[in-house]
Design a protein around this motif. Structure first.
Motif, PDB file in Angstrom:
ATOM      1  N   GLN A   1     -12.142  55.348  28.093  1.00  0.00           N
ATOM      2  CA  GLN A   1     -11.755  55.846  29.415  1.00  0.00           C
ATOM      3  C   GLN A   1     -10.709  54.880  29.980  1.00  0.00           C
ATOM      4  O   GLN A   1     -10.997  53.697  30.134  1.00  0.00           O
ATOM      5  N   TRP A   2      -9.549  55.386  30.294  1.00  0.00           N
ATOM      6  CA  TRP A   2      -8.468  54.530  30.791  1.00  0.00           C
ATOM      7  C   TRP A   2      -8.123  54.902  32.216  1.00  0.00           C
ATOM      8  O   TRP A   2      -8.242  56.060  32.605  1.00  0.00           O
ATOM      9  N   GLN A   3      -7.674  53.922  32.981  1.00  0.00           N
ATOM     10  CA  GLN A   3      -7.173  54.255  34.311  1.00  0.00           C
ATOM     11  C   GLN A   3      -5.728  53.790  34.475  1.00  0.00           C
ATOM     12  O   GLN A   3      -5.317  52.802  33.865  1.00  0.00           O
ATOM     13  N   HIS A   4      -4.984  54.537  35.267  1.00  0.00           N
ATOM     14  CA  HIS A   4      -3.603  54.138  35.534  1.00  0.00           C
ATOM     15  C   HIS A   4      -3.583  52.947  36.468  1.00  0.00           C
ATOM     16  O   HIS A   4      -4.343  52.888  37.428  1.00  0.00           O
ATOM     17  N   GLU A   5      -2.715  52.004  36.186  1.00  0.00           N
ATOM     18  CA  GLU A   5      -2.470  50.867  37.071  1.00  0.00           C
ATOM     19  C   GLU A   5      -1.027  50.996  37.558  1.00  0.00           C
ATOM     20  O   GLU A   5      -0.213  51.673  36.931  1.00  0.00           O
ATOM     21  N   PRO A   6      -0.711  50.320  38.682  1.00  0.00           N
ATOM     22  CA  PRO A   6       0.682  50.387  39.156  1.00  0.00           C
ATOM     23  C   PRO A   6       1.652  49.911  38.072  1.00  0.00           C
ATOM     24  O   PRO A   6       1.292  49.055  37.256  1.00  0.00           O
ATOM     25  N   MET A   7       2.826  50.468  38.082  1.00  0.00           N
ATOM     26  CA  MET A   7       3.834  50.054  37.122  1.00  0.00           C
ATOM     27  C   MET A   7       4.029  48.532  37.182  1.00  0.00           C
ATOM     28  O   MET A   7       4.063  47.938  38.265  1.00  0.00           O
ATOM     29  N   ALA A   8       4.121  47.888  36.009  1.00  0.00           N
ATOM     30  CA  ALA A   8       4.135  46.423  35.987  1.00  0.00           C
ATOM     31  C   ALA A   8       5.541  45.822  36.086  1.00  0.00           C
ATOM     32  O   ALA A   8       5.741  44.832  36.786  1.00  0.00           O
ATOM     33  N   LEU A   9       6.484  46.379  35.360  1.00  0.00           N
ATOM     34  CA  LEU A   9       7.839  45.802  35.338  1.00  0.00           C
ATOM     35  C   LEU A   9       8.878  46.899  35.437  1.00  0.00           C
ATOM     36  O   LEU A   9       8.731  47.956  34.808  1.00  0.00           O
ATOM     37  N   MET A  10       9.917  46.636  36.193  1.00  0.00           N
ATOM     38  CA  MET A  10      11.053  47.557  36.282  1.00  0.00           C
ATOM     39  C   MET A  10      12.328  46.765  36.004  1.00  0.00           C
ATOM     40  O   MET A  10      12.406  45.579  36.334  1.00  0.00           O
ATOM     41  N   PRO A  11      13.351  47.406  35.462  1.00  0.00           N
ATOM     42  CA  PRO A  11      14.580  46.678  35.107  1.00  0.00           C
ATOM     43  C   PRO A  11      15.474  46.474  36.325  1.00  0.00           C
ATOM     44  O   PRO A  11      16.504  47.133  36.465  1.00  0.00           O
ATOM     45  N   ASP A  12      15.076  45.558  37.201  1.00  0.00           N
ATOM     46  CA  ASP A  12      15.791  45.414  38.472  1.00  0.00           C
ATOM     47  C   ASP A  12      16.421  44.031  38.656  1.00  0.00           C
ATOM     48  O   ASP A  12      16.750  43.625  39.752  1.00  0.00           O
ATOM     49  N   GLU A  13      16.559  43.268  37.552  1.00  0.00           N
ATOM     50  CA  GLU A  13      17.235  41.964  37.626  1.00  0.00           C
ATOM     51  C   GLU A  13      18.440  42.000  36.684  1.00  0.00           C
ATOM     52  O   GLU A  13      18.450  42.764  35.719  1.00  0.00           O
ATOM     53  N   GLU A  14      19.400  41.114  36.925  1.00  0.00           N
ATOM     54  CA  GLU A  14      20.570  41.058  36.036  1.00  0.00           C
ATOM     55  C   GLU A  14      20.156  40.855  34.578  1.00  0.00           C
ATOM     56  O   GLU A  14      20.728  41.439  33.675  1.00  0.00           O
ATOM     57  N   TYR A  15      19.147  39.982  34.362  1.00  0.00           N
ATOM     58  CA  TYR A  15      18.783  39.624  32.980  1.00  0.00           C
ATOM     59  C   TYR A  15      17.935  40.681  32.269  1.00  0.00           C
ATOM     60  O   TYR A  15      17.628  40.531  31.094  1.00  0.00           O
ATOM     61  N   ASP A  16      17.529  41.729  32.974  1.00  0.00           N
ATOM     62  CA  ASP A  16      16.811  42.819  32.273  1.00  0.00           C
ATOM     63  C   ASP A  16      17.357  44.185  32.719  1.00  0.00           C
ATOM     64  O   ASP A  16      16.676  45.190  32.657  1.00  0.00           O
ATOM     65  N   ARG A  17      18.625  44.173  33.136  1.00  0.00           N
ATOM     66  CA  ARG A  17      19.146  45.358  33.821  1.00  0.00           C
ATOM     67  C   ARG A  17      19.207  46.600  32.940  1.00  0.00           C
ATOM     68  O   ARG A  17      19.233  47.717  33.443  1.00  0.00           O
ATOM     69  N   ASN A  18      19.262  46.443  31.617  1.00  0.00           N
ATOM     70  CA  ASN A  18      19.257  47.624  30.752  1.00  0.00           C
ATOM     71  C   ASN A  18      17.915  47.832  30.055  1.00  0.00           C
ATOM     72  O   ASN A  18      17.836  48.435  28.977  1.00  0.00           O
ATOM     73  N   GLY A  19      16.876  47.336  30.678  1.00  0.00           N
ATOM     74  CA  GLY A  19      15.548  47.634  30.153  1.00  0.00           C
ATOM     75  C   GLY A  19      14.657  46.420  30.042  1.00  0.00           C
ATOM     76  O   GLY A  19      15.074  45.356  29.572  1.00  0.00           O
ATOM     77  N   CYS A  20      13.420  46.553  30.541  1.00  0.00           N
ATOM     78  CA  CYS A  20      12.371  45.567  30.268  1.00  0.00           C
ATOM     79  C   CYS A  20      11.786  46.006  28.934  1.00  0.00           C
ATOM     80  O   CYS A  20      10.927  46.896  28.879  1.00  0.00           O
ATOM     81  N   TYR A  21      12.319  45.427  27.854  1.00  0.00           N
ATOM     82  CA  TYR A  21      11.947  45.882  26.520  1.00  0.00           C
ATOM     83  C   TYR A  21      10.583  45.302  26.096  1.00  0.00           C
ATOM     84  O   TYR A  21       9.959  44.541  26.817  1.00  0.00           O
ATOM     85  N   SER A  22      10.185  45.658  24.886  1.00  0.00           N
ATOM     86  CA  SER A  22       8.810  45.407  24.436  1.00  0.00           C
ATOM     87  C   SER A  22       8.426  43.929  24.403  1.00  0.00           C
ATOM     88  O   SER A  22       9.280  43.053  24.281  1.00  0.00           O
ATOM     89  N   GLY A  23       7.135  43.694  24.445  1.00  0.00           N
ATOM     90  CA  GLY A  23       6.604  42.344  24.378  1.00  0.00           C
ATOM     91  C   GLY A  23       5.091  42.360  24.431  1.00  0.00           C
ATOM     92  O   GLY A  23       4.455  43.398  24.211  1.00  0.00           O
ATOM     93  N   SER A  24       4.528  41.199  24.770  1.00  0.00           N
ATOM     94  CA  SER A  24       3.076  41.036  24.646  1.00  0.00           C
ATOM     95  C   SER A  24       2.513  40.388  25.904  1.00  0.00           C
ATOM     96  O   SER A  24       3.255  40.046  26.818  1.00  0.00           O
ATOM     97  N   ALA A  25       1.190  40.221  25.942  1.00  0.00           N
ATOM     98  CA  ALA A  25       0.533  39.590  27.089  1.00  0.00           C
ATOM     99  C   ALA A  25      -0.372  38.481  26.579  1.00  0.00           C
ATOM    100  O   ALA A  25      -0.947  38.594  25.486  1.00  0.00           O
TER     101      ALA A  25
END
Ligand code: FRU
Length: 467
Positions: free
Chosen positions: A80-104
């Motif tokens: 059973q999964w629940q939605h959480e608020p979106m974590a990252l958006m591409p809104d900085e110069e250094y990620d402006r074309n995408g917050c690409y894949s990674g880990s936690a």
């Protein structure tokens, strides 16, 4: 690309699209899928402070590969999964074309995301920054900015940090392309997640005499499993073989000995991780009880994806079910996690000639099939599985034209376990020795029929919806 300047307003509008998605009878009943827009890689899969978290590459604004954000789900039990608020958006110069894949990772009790900031330039070139973000008290994520620029000797394609801790040190593998356009996996080490030292190339073209290994390796994941080390990664540009690597981009694994003291990975041959039509960019984590769990994207960035009919309903792609990994007799085994058995309704059994077996509801079903002879499983006249002494052939029509496309798993089949949702099947062969994951788009209600004169034994369950 311009960045939408008012993300919150955009997102509110986006969430209103969900009712439209849910009326699509191809929307999964028990697999993870985006409420709207395009979802690709699983990211940041972790068990943290008593819950599982799974992030994902998400374009909430359309069914194409732009504006990559990190969506976020959480779960107590991986079912059973629940939605959480979106974590990252591409809104900085250094990620402006995408917050690409990674880990936690869990950094002394702080949920910390390691991701790639993707930046494209007008002349067609690009760069990539490896970046950090930490969870704040409100449950959102604060970006800490880049911690690693593009290393020398590589093109702008360096991405997908998978970070883990060993003996008090942090390690990170990255997918990369060298200046000769050959795929590599890079290893880094850090004491604090902020300052990273390169330890060299641990896999890819030319490492351990590997030749013809493609032009870019994405989404590496290195971990210990049952006394060996396994590297999962997605080499782009491998030559297609008659019965292997049939997808535009395959997912592969190799096993061997990884030595932390000299940062060398002595590994064996590449193997295909999943032989179905749709599987890419998987990521693993350790479950609370130490099991190694994998989730993959049941999609491939192959250009044909835009023809999937769900795009008309505003969404595209889903995840695989979570799978438990083991390593035995030189083989990587994948089986659906046992928690999924909670979804089973009453067990049913059947034994007799395939052609007289009952038709089963393909919308939400798990079945186990045993036979000593050839048999064909017809999934709603849209996808066909043929089993004989050579192995398995999976066929479906191209979405472009009427051409029949085929995927293979070669070897003696002793058992099959098949998990179905409204527009997907996952076929587990011989207790997980092989897997074939595929999407298909049948009319509903959809029926599975067994064909041929062979005697078969079936054990099956309807599955409850969990989404
Ligand atoms: C794999 C991939 C990754 C990248 C992400 C972008 O599917 O291309 O290499 O980080 O998708 O969405």
């Amino acid at each position: 690309m311009t960045i939408p300047s008012r993300w919150p307003a955009v997102l509110q509008a986006v969430m209103k699209g969900q009712p439209q998605t849910l009326t699509d009878d191809h929307y999964p009943q028990w697999h993870l899928a985006p409420v709207i827009g395009l979802m690709n890689d699983p990211n940041g899969f972790i068990w943290f402070a008593g819950r599982y978290h799974l992030f994902y590459q998400w374009n909430p604004l359309g069914c194409d590969h732009r504006y990559k954000c990190w969506g976020h789900w959480s779960s107590a039990d991986l079912v059973q999964w629940q939605h959480e608020p979106m974590a990252l958006m591409p809104d900085e110069e250094y990620d402006r074309n995408g917050c690409y894949s990674g880990s936690a990772v869990d950094n002394q009790g702080v949920l910390t995301l390691c991701y790639t900031g993707n930046v494209k330039f007008d002349d067609g070139s690009r760069t990539a920054w490896q970046c950090l973000a930490v969870q704040n008290e409100a449950g959102g994520f604060d970006k800490l900015g880049p911690v690693l620029p593009l290393p020398e000797g590589y093109t702008g394609h360096v991405r997908d940090p998978k970070v883990w801790q060993h003996d008090g040190q942090w390690y990170m593998v990255l997918g990369a392309q060298d200046l000769q356009k050959r795929g590599k996996v890079l290893l880094y080490q850090s004491a604090d997640l902020h300052s990273w030292q390169p330890l060299g190339e641990i896999a890819g073209h030319g490492v351990n005499d590997l030749a013809d290994a493609g032009y870019m390796w994405e989404c590496p994941d290195l971990f210990e499993l049952d006394g060996t080390h396994v590297l999962i990664c997605c080499p782009q540009g491998l030559a297609r073989e008659p019965h292997r690597y049939r997808n535009t981009y395959p997912s592969t694994w190799m096993s061997g000995d990884f030595h932390y003291d000299d940062a060398k990975f002595e590994h064996g041959a590449l193997h295909e991780l999943d032989a179905g039509f749709e599987f890419y960019a998987p990521q693993t984590t350790l479950a609370a009880d130490g099991r190694r769990i994998l989730i993959g994207w049941m999609g491939v960035p192959d250009g044909e994806e835009v023809l999937q009919p769900t795009c008309e309903h505003g969404w595209i792609h889903q995840m695989t079910c979570p799978r438990e990994l083991h390593f035995r007799d030189g083989k990587l085994l994948q089986t659906p996690i046992r928690e999924l058995q909670q979804l089973r309704e009453e067990e049913q059994n059947w034994h007799g000639n395939a052609a007289s077996a009952p038709a089963l509801d393909a919308g939400r079903l798990e079945f186990e099939l045993k036979t000593d002879a050839a048999v064909k499983v017809n999934f709603a006249d849209t996808l066909w599985l043929s089993l004989d002494e050579k192995g398995i052939r999976l066929e479906r029509k191209s979405l472009r034209n009427d051409e029949i496309l085929t995927r293979y798993w070669n070897g003696k089949v002793t058992s099959l376990r098949v998990l179905c949702d409204r527009s997907s099947v996952e076929i587990f062969i011989n207790e997980g020795e092989g897997v074939m994951s595929s999407r298909y788009f049948p009319g509903h209600p959809a029926q599975i029929r067994f064909e041929g004169a062979s005697v078969i034994t079936l054990r099956y369950w309807l599955l409850r919806a969990s989404m």
